[in-house]
Design a protein around this motif. Structure first.
Motif, PDB file in Angstrom:
ATOM      1  N   ALA A 257      51.545   7.723   6.694  1.00 37.14           N
ATOM      2  CA  ALA A 257      50.404   7.491   6.419  1.00 37.14           C
ATOM      3  C   ALA A 257      49.223   8.469   6.572  1.00 37.14           C
ATOM      4  O   ALA A 257      48.176   8.583   5.663  1.00 37.14           O
ATOM      5  CB  ALA A 257      49.798   6.315   7.293  1.00 37.14           C
ATOM      6  N   MET A 258      49.411   9.360   7.635  1.00 34.64           N
ATOM      7  CA  MET A 258      48.363  10.306   7.946  1.00 34.64           C
ATOM      8  C   MET A 258      48.278  11.199   6.900  1.00 34.64           C
ATOM      9  O   MET A 258      47.185  11.681   6.433  1.00 34.64           O
ATOM     10  CB  MET A 258      48.856  10.934   9.119  1.00 34.64           C
ATOM     11  CG  MET A 258      47.758  11.997   9.728  1.00 34.64           C
ATOM     12  SD  MET A 258      48.741  12.842  11.102  1.00 34.64           S
ATOM     13  CE  MET A 258      48.877  11.163  12.030  1.00 34.64           C
ATOM     14  N   TRP A 259      49.488  11.775   6.260  1.00 33.55           N
ATOM     15  CA  TRP A 259      49.405  12.873   5.416  1.00 33.55           C
ATOM     16  C   TRP A 259      49.298  12.380   3.881  1.00 33.55           C
ATOM     17  O   TRP A 259      48.789  13.066   3.138  1.00 33.55           O
ATOM     18  CB  TRP A 259      50.694  13.665   5.685  1.00 33.55           C
ATOM     19  CG  TRP A 259      50.806  14.584   6.830  1.00 33.55           C
ATOM     20  CD1 TRP A 259      51.139  14.362   8.024  1.00 33.55           C
ATOM     21  CD2 TRP A 259      49.940  15.802   6.782  1.00 33.55           C
ATOM     22  NE1 TRP A 259      50.752  15.192   8.922  1.00 33.55           N
ATOM     23  CE2 TRP A 259      50.045  16.159   8.116  1.00 33.55           C
ATOM     24  CE3 TRP A 259      49.028  16.418   6.139  1.00 33.55           C
ATOM     25  CZ2 TRP A 259      49.376  17.187   8.900  1.00 33.55           C
ATOM     26  CZ3 TRP A 259      48.489  17.706   6.591  1.00 33.55           C
ATOM     27  CH2 TRP A 259      48.528  18.010   7.887  1.00 33.55           C
ATOM     28  N   THR A 260      49.551  10.865   3.730  1.00 34.05           N
ATOM     29  CA  THR A 260      49.079  10.657   2.404  1.00 34.05           C
ATOM     30  C   THR A 260      47.726  10.435   2.400  1.00 34.05           C
ATOM     31  O   THR A 260      47.076  10.528   1.208  1.00 34.05           O
ATOM     32  CB  THR A 260      49.737   9.088   2.226  1.00 34.05           C
ATOM     33  OG1 THR A 260      51.196   9.174   2.103  1.00 34.05           O
ATOM     34  CG2 THR A 260      49.312   8.562   0.907  1.00 34.05           C
ATOM     35  N   GLY A 261      47.024  10.249   3.395  1.00 35.47           N
ATOM     36  CA  GLY A 261      45.793  10.182   3.648  1.00 35.47           C
ATOM     37  C   GLY A 261      44.941  11.290   3.290  1.00 35.47           C
ATOM     38  O   GLY A 261      43.959  11.369   2.582  1.00 35.47           O
ATOM     39  N   ILE A 262      45.589  12.395   3.937  1.00 30.47           N
ATOM     40  CA  ILE A 262      45.050  13.869   3.523  1.00 30.47           C
ATOM     41  C   ILE A 262      45.209  14.044   2.169  1.00 30.47           C
ATOM     42  O   ILE A 262      44.382  14.396   1.501  1.00 30.47           O
ATOM     43  CB  ILE A 262      45.935  14.822   4.282  1.00 30.47           C
ATOM     44  CG1 ILE A 262      45.441  14.494   5.921  1.00 30.47           C
ATOM     45  CG2 ILE A 262      45.080  16.191   4.134  1.00 30.47           C
ATOM     46  CD1 ILE A 262      43.987  14.523   6.534  1.00 30.47           C
ATOM     47  N   ARG A 263      46.270  13.792   1.484  1.00 29.99           N
ATOM     48  CA  ARG A 263      46.754  14.212   0.236  1.00 29.99           C
ATOM     49  C   ARG A 263      45.699  13.427  -0.938  1.00 29.99           C
ATOM     50  O   ARG A 263      45.244  14.084  -1.780  1.00 29.99           O
ATOM     51  CB  ARG A 263      48.259  13.880  -0.233  1.00 29.99           C
ATOM     52  CG  ARG A 263      48.894  14.078  -1.473  1.00 29.99           C
ATOM     53  CD  ARG A 263      49.764  13.169  -1.814  1.00 29.99           C
ATOM     54  NE  ARG A 263      49.369  11.587  -1.985  1.00 29.99           N
ATOM     55  CZ  ARG A 263      50.557  10.620  -2.413  1.00 29.99           C
ATOM     56  NH1 ARG A 263      51.865  11.023  -2.370  1.00 29.99           N
ATOM     57  NH2 ARG A 263      49.951   9.575  -2.520  1.00 29.99           N
ATOM     58  N   ASP A 264      45.512  12.216  -0.519  1.00 33.46           N
ATOM     59  CA  ASP A 264      44.678  11.318  -1.718  1.00 33.46           C
ATOM     60  C   ASP A 264      43.404  11.228  -1.040  1.00 33.46           C
ATOM     61  O   ASP A 264      42.433  10.580  -1.610  1.00 33.46           O
ATOM     62  CB  ASP A 264      45.005   9.808  -1.674  1.00 33.46           C
ATOM     63  CG  ASP A 264      46.518  10.026  -1.907  1.00 33.46           C
ATOM     64  OD1 ASP A 264      46.914  10.919  -2.904  1.00 33.46           O
ATOM     65  OD2 ASP A 264      47.062   8.710  -1.962  1.00 33.46           O
ATOM     66  N   VAL A 265      42.555  11.972   0.096  1.00 30.13           N
ATOM     67  CA  VAL A 265      41.491  12.104   0.601  1.00 30.13           C
ATOM     68  C   VAL A 265      40.885  10.617   0.922  1.00 30.13           C
ATOM     69  O   VAL A 265      39.783  10.045   0.674  1.00 30.13           O
ATOM     70  CB  VAL A 265      40.429  12.728  -0.663  1.00 30.13           C
ATOM     71  CG1 VAL A 265      39.253  13.095   0.098  1.00 30.13           C
ATOM     72  CG2 VAL A 265      41.109  13.877  -1.256  1.00 30.13           C
ATOM     73  N   ALA A 266      41.650  10.099   1.760  1.00 29.34           N
ATOM     74  CA  ALA A 266      41.475   8.422   1.928  1.00 29.34           C
ATOM     75  C   ALA A 266      40.084   8.521   2.563  1.00 29.34           C
ATOM     76  O   ALA A 266      39.482   7.358   2.588  1.00 29.34           O
ATOM     77  CB  ALA A 266      42.589   8.153   2.780  1.00 29.34           C
ATOM     78  N   PRO A 267      39.531   9.411   3.563  1.00 33.58           N
ATOM     79  CA  PRO A 267      38.126   9.167   4.177  1.00 33.58           C
ATOM     80  C   PRO A 267      37.011   8.909   3.008  1.00 33.58           C
ATOM     81  O   PRO A 267      36.036   7.984   3.302  1.00 33.58           O
ATOM     82  CB  PRO A 267      37.853  10.452   4.944  1.00 33.58           C
ATOM     83  CG  PRO A 267      39.270  10.662   5.272  1.00 33.58           C
ATOM     84  CD  PRO A 267      40.196  10.537   3.956  1.00 33.58           C
ATOM     85  N   PHE A 268      37.188   9.185   1.666  1.00 33.62           N
ATOM     86  CA  PHE A 268      36.046   8.985   0.685  1.00 33.62           C
ATOM     87  C   PHE A 268      36.422   7.859  -0.004  1.00 33.62           C
ATOM     88  O   PHE A 268      35.674   7.500  -1.088  1.00 33.62           O
ATOM     89  CB  PHE A 268      36.119  10.153   0.011  1.00 33.62           C
ATOM     90  CG  PHE A 268      35.594  11.619   0.669  1.00 33.62           C
ATOM     91  CD1 PHE A 268      35.306  11.402   1.911  1.00 33.62           C
ATOM     92  CD2 PHE A 268      35.822  12.730  -0.100  1.00 33.62           C
ATOM     93  CE1 PHE A 268      35.013  12.723   2.455  1.00 33.62           C
ATOM     94  CE2 PHE A 268      35.563  13.700   0.632  1.00 33.62           C
ATOM     95  CZ  PHE A 268      35.172  13.839   1.922  1.00 33.62           C
ATOM     96  N   HIS A 269      37.516   7.226  -0.053  1.00 28.99           N
ATOM     97  CA  HIS A 269      37.832   5.795  -0.595  1.00 28.99           C
ATOM     98  C   HIS A 269      36.725   4.771  -0.534  1.00 28.99           C
ATOM     99  O   HIS A 269      36.552   4.396   0.625  1.00 28.99           O
ATOM    100  CB  HIS A 269      39.148   5.394  -0.430  1.00 28.99           C
ATOM    101  CG  HIS A 269      40.182   6.052  -0.796  1.00 28.99           C
ATOM    102  ND1 HIS A 269      41.449   5.871  -0.578  1.00 28.99           N
ATOM    103  CD2 HIS A 269      40.357   7.455  -1.323  1.00 28.99           C
ATOM    104  CE1 HIS A 269      42.459   6.796  -0.881  1.00 28.99           C
ATOM    105  NE2 HIS A 269      41.507   7.885  -1.315  1.00 28.99           N
TER     106      HIS A 269
END
Length: 378
Positions: A257-269
């Motif tokens: 989950a952590m690296w998928t979030g980095i990959r997909d730029v999750a903080p900006f969703h």
């Protein structure tokens, strides 16, 4: 228009006299001039040889289908392509042709390379409607023009992909993330550089100034066999001790989950604002980030890639000034993209080469017209 065969695709392009907007799954949010031409009808895995680490698929094949086939054999695409849908608010399904056309590559690029580095062969239709192929279905040396590399990252402006052949790799047994809280951007870049410069085979290095708990967190990823990961994570904790206490996370669900979030730029969703993607030297990252006056940032690739969330309409390129790199406007209104241009303007000599290639491969100037050309002043 959604052709079902390569021959239909070639016929549409050969008889076209007006611009065509090439698309795959429609997830990237790019808009070019002309009638929409989707390759989503060219779908299906043509060949998969796990023992040869090779997969061949039609360009419209969904990434979910390819990833499912690879997972059954405990293999993966090592370049970890991003899924843009949540960031851009788009729907549809990512396709392998779209990934290759945009050279989409995730956090593992810093160790394993980009999508371009795993391409073995392509089939595509140029702007005159001619079917061309280059490379093959196995790794080999080739002579002449490397159209495989040229087509990867050309965004459909030189030809429309109909088939791609890629090298794949085995999945790793264990993933560990070494995390340090509270570092400034400059400290984080130094820590990531130290980790990447070590012999411990780091496969990801990212920094979020505003982490999940609204405080900075720096993350280093290592992958491999269990014993090796345990040894290397311990060594990295020792190496980075000067930056503060580090913790190691090995839970598979949490690290994924952590690296998928980095990959997909999750903080900006789902967060308002424009999104810029800045490629630079890692050592320049903190200074450039400060110049942006962004509302939030995310550092990937050890600081060599900055994702920046800025107020709507911000001209990030003007704020950054001259530096060794480029800035891409990933998410913004149509007006802002028309005014600022999606892609960084190229130096005149490079733009002349690019224009020459476009004239050669797309003599009618109909493939994704205007998508990568410099914006018009006025």
């Amino acid at each position: 228009m959604t052709p079902k065969t390569e021959a239909e695709l070639a016929d549409i392009i050969a008889t076209a006299h007006a611009p065509l907007a090439i698309s795959g799954g429609g997830t990237r949010g790019y808009s070019a001039e002309g009638a929409r031409l989707s390759v989503s009808g060219l779908s299906g895995i043509e060949l998969y040889e796990p023992g040869a680490l090779t997969i061949v698929a039609k360009a419209g094949t969904r990434m979910s289908e390819i990833e499912a086939a690879l997972a059954k054999e405990n293999q993966r695409l090592p370049f970890e392509p991003m899924d843009h849908r949540a960031l851009l608010g788009t729907d549809g399904a990512p396709t392998i042709g779209g990934v290759i056309a945009a050279n989409v590559s995730g956090p593992r690029r810093i160790q394993s390379g980009a999508a371009r580095d795993y391409m073995l062969g392509v089939r595509f239709v140029d702007g005159a409607g001619t079917v061309l192929k280059n490379g093959g279905r196995v790794m080999k040396n080739v002579t002449g023009y490397d159209l495989v590399k040229l087509m990867t990252g050309s965004y459909g402006t030189l030809g429309v992909l109909s088939e791609v052949a890629l090298k794949v790799l085995p999945r790793t047994d264990v993933v560990a993330s070494i995390m340090i809280d509270g570092l400034s951007d400059a400290e984080a870049v130094r820590a990531m550089s130290d980790a990447l410069g070590s012999p411990f085979e780091v496969s990801g290095a990212a920094h979020m100034p505003r982490g999940p708990e609204e405080k900075p967190v720096t993350m280093i990823r290592i992958e491999g066999f269990e014993g090796s990961v345990k040894y290397r994570s311990g060594k990295l904790v020792d190496l980075l001790a000067g930056y503060g206490a580090a913790r190691v996370e090995t839970d598979p669900e949490k690290t994924d989950a952590m690296w998928t979030g980095i990959r997909d730029v999750a903080p900006f969703h789902g967060v308002e604002g424009d999104v810029w993607r800045v490629s630079c030297k890692p050592s320049d990252g903190p200074q450039l980030s400060a110049a942006l006056s962004a509302t939030d940032t995310l550092f990937d690739w050890g600081g060599g890639l900055i994702w920046a969330l800025t107020p709507e309409g911000t001209d990030a390129r003007a704020s950054l000034g001259a530096y060794d790199g480029h800035a891409t406007l990933v998410r913004a209104s149509a007006e802002t993209k028309a005014r600022l241009g999606t892609f960084q303007p190229q130096p005149a000599p490079i733009e002349a080469i690019t224009a020459g290639l476009r004239a050669k491969f797309d003599p009618k100037n109909i493939l994704n017209t205007g998508l990568m050309q410099p914006r018009q002043e006025g």
